[in-house]
Design an enzyme around this catalytic site. Sequence first.
Site, mmCIF file in Angstrom:
data_model
loop_
_atom_site.group_PDB
_atom_site.id
_atom_site.type_symbol
_atom_site.label_atom_id
_atom_site.label_comp_id
_atom_site.label_asym_id
_atom_site.label_seq_id
_atom_site.Cartn_x
_atom_site.Cartn_y
_atom_site.Cartn_z
ATOM 1 N N ARG A 3 -0.751 14.049 4.506
ATOM 2 C CA ARG A 3 -1.951 13.367 4.282
ATOM 3 C C ARG A 3 -1.408 11.802 3.976
ATOM 4 N NH1 ARG A 3 -5.316 17.046 -0.069
ATOM 5 N NH2 ARG A 3 -5.575 18.871 1.405
ATOM 6 N N ASP A 39 8.998 5.536 15.732
ATOM 7 C CA ASP A 39 10.396 5.401 15.795
ATOM 8 C C ASP A 39 10.913 6.803 15.262
ATOM 9 O OD1 ASP A 39 13.177 4.941 15.909
ATOM 10 O OD2 ASP A 39 12.841 2.976 15.042
ATOM 11 N N ASP A 98 14.017 8.435 15.911
ATOM 12 C CA ASP A 98 15.409 8.833 16.389
ATOM 13 C C ASP A 98 16.424 8.501 15.069
ATOM 14 O OD1 ASP A 98 15.704 6.173 16.277
ATOM 15 O OD2 ASP A 98 16.012 5.864 18.637
ATOM 16 N N ASP A 110 18.067 5.892 13.918
ATOM 17 C CA ASP A 110 19.383 5.531 14.728
ATOM 18 C C ASP A 110 19.682 4.263 13.832
ATOM 19 O OD1 ASP A 110 17.485 3.826 15.609
ATOM 20 O OD2 ASP A 110 18.302 3.825 17.623
#
Length: 284
Positions: free
Chosen positions: A141, A210, A212, A214
């Site tokens: 939520r 985004d 990943d 990283d």
Amino acid sequence: MFDISGVIKITTPLVVAGDNITLAGQSAPAGGITVYGRESSFSSRSNIIVRYLRFRQGMTDASGSAQKTVNITDGTNMIFDHVSVQWGRWDNFGVTGTSTTVTLQNSIIGEGMPPQRFGSIMDSVQNITVAHNLWIDNESRNPKFKANGQYINNVVYNWGVCGLVGGHSAADHVMDVLGNYFIAGPSSNAHFLGEFTSTDHVYQSGNYADTDRDGILNGRPVAAADFGEGKGAPTLMPAPTITDAPPETVDTAAAAFEKVLADAGDSLHRDEVDQKLIADVRSL
């Protein structure tokens, strides 16, 4: 207005009992104002402005009521600007009932607590604007958008089960989703969007994800398929559908990321809690 700063510890719910009220947290000296310990209610009120305040419920309430940190039921004409709303045991921020014309902007909504750990429920609301906010460390939520309105330039970080949630109800809802950034954190699964159905009429543009982890902000554009497929997909609209909402600047998702981290919440007096949350997002 506030002549001093500090923590206002409340042991019973704080109920705003009148209309045409401004709570001007920006008037406080260094340190700002925190309302801590129980929920705060703006229900059945109209013409309310709340700026530069921190609302934190926390686990001190032994009643088991588990209410929202800030709750608005049947409210009209409200602006919450540069507020930090955290540690809610059901939702951090709730707007429900017949509420209409509500803006939540430039704010931090985060760190939901047991039993639900949710960011926000926006249910049956008309003409709501949710813009330039940081949603952080909520299980789900961020918000649940069972409403008609716009969702612009928000940053959603470290959701658990789901990031932005659709209304998924029998009633039709309309939502413009513009220039938001969804960023996975240590607790995040793959569902930065979810729980939509065909009754959710969504226009989306300029959103990025985004996932990943990283340490670099290098997301990809959000695609139609990210909102779901089959019975779990919204009706995607070809153009914006909200035409009567307050005007909002729409930045790119990358620009929104920098602006939100620089300015969201009680940014005049960021305390250790908000500073830590901002640092967590910056860690990517």
